[in-house]
Design an enzyme around this catalytic site. Structure first.
Site, mmCIF file in Angstrom:
data_model
loop_
_atom_site.group_PDB
_atom_site.id
_atom_site.type_symbol
_atom_site.label_atom_id
_atom_site.label_comp_id
_atom_site.label_asym_id
_atom_site.label_seq_id
_atom_site.Cartn_x
_atom_site.Cartn_y
_atom_site.Cartn_z
ATOM 1 N N ALA A 1 85.141 59.487 138.346
ATOM 2 C CA ALA A 1 83.921 58.741 137.999
ATOM 3 C C ALA A 1 82.699 59.656 137.992
ATOM 4 O O ALA A 1 81.888 59.618 137.057
ATOM 5 C CB ALA A 1 83.716 57.589 138.986
ATOM 6 N N GLU A 2 82.556 60.488 139.018
ATOM 7 C CA GLU A 2 81.392 61.371 139.067
ATOM 8 C C GLU A 2 81.461 62.426 137.966
ATOM 9 O O GLU A 2 80.433 62.814 137.414
ATOM 10 C CB GLU A 2 81.242 62.028 140.431
ATOM 11 C CG GLU A 2 79.982 62.860 140.503
ATOM 12 C CD GLU A 2 79.267 62.809 141.836
ATOM 13 O OE1 GLU A 2 78.305 63.581 141.970
ATOM 14 O OE2 GLU A 2 79.640 62.027 142.716
ATOM 15 N N THR A 3 82.646 62.865 137.611
ATOM 16 C CA THR A 3 82.789 63.857 136.542
ATOM 17 C C THR A 3 82.296 63.300 135.206
ATOM 18 O O THR A 3 81.494 63.935 134.520
ATOM 19 C CB THR A 3 84.254 64.323 136.425
ATOM 20 O OG1 THR A 3 84.644 64.951 137.653
ATOM 21 C CG2 THR A 3 84.429 65.296 135.267
ATOM 22 N N SER B 1 78.360 62.285 135.517
ATOM 23 C CA SER B 1 77.424 63.403 135.557
ATOM 24 C C SER B 1 77.441 64.190 134.248
ATOM 25 O O SER B 1 76.410 64.735 133.828
ATOM 26 C CB SER B 1 77.698 64.314 136.752
ATOM 27 O OG SER B 1 78.989 64.849 136.699
#
Length: 142
Positions: free
Chosen positions: A61-63, A66
Site C-alpha cells: 500500500a505504501e509503495t 507514495s
C-alpha cells in the site's frame, strides 16, 4: 509488463538493491497521475501461519501510494509518508496481491491516496489510506 523503478521520478539507482519493495517482489505494473498499480507475491511474504503478512499489505500500500504522490509532487517537492492506515478484510494464501492507488486529495503540501488490495480472484484483501507530506527538500540519506 512491470515498469522499471528507475523510470519513476527521482529514483536513486545507488539505492536500488536496498529497496524493500524489490526484496518483497513488488512489481509496478502501471504508473500515471490517475492510478498506480503494482502486484506482490504471497510466497515469501507470509506470517508464520501461512497467511500473507499484514505488514506486507502495508508495504504494498505504501509503495503504490507514495509512488502516486511522487508522480504528483516531484520534482518541485519531495513526498514522505505521514500516515498509513490499513484495514485487513481477508487473508491471502497463494498467488499475488494487486494494489491500486488512486488520489483522494492532491495539494501543494499534502496528498492522500486510497489503496485497494485484491487477491487473484478480485476479492478485497485490504483497504488502506496513505497521506504524504510534500517537502521542499529531499531528506539527507547517507
Amino acid at each position: 509488463m512491470p515498469i522499471d523503478p528507475a523510470s519513476l521520478p527521482e529514483m536513486q539507482p545507488e539505492h536500488a538493491a536496498e529497496q524493500l519493495a524489490t526484496r518483497m517482489g513488488i512489481e509496478i505494473l502501471k504508473a500515471d497521475l490517475d492510478e498506480v498499480v503494482a502486484r506482490m507475491p504471497v510466497e515469501g511474504n507470509r506470517q508464520p501461519y501461512g497467511l500473507l503478512h499484514g505488514g506486507a499489505n502495508a508495504v504494498l500500500a505504501e509503495t503504490v501510494g507514495s509512488t502516486l504522490s511522487a508522480l504528483h509532487s516531484m520534482p518541485e517537492r519531495f513526498p514522505v509518508g505521514l500516515e498509513l492506515a490499513c484495514t485487513h478484510h481477508r487473508s491471502a494464501t497463494s498467488g499475488f496481491v494487486t494494489g491500486t492507488a488512486r488520489p483522494l486529495h492532491v495539494g501543494r503540501s499534502t496528498s492522500t491516496s486510497e489503496i485497494v488490495l485484491v487477491d487473484d480472484d478480485g476479492r478485497r484483501v485490504c483497504t488502506a489510506k496513505l497521506t504524504c507530506l510534500h517537502r521542499d527538500t529531499r531528506p539527507h540519506v547517507s
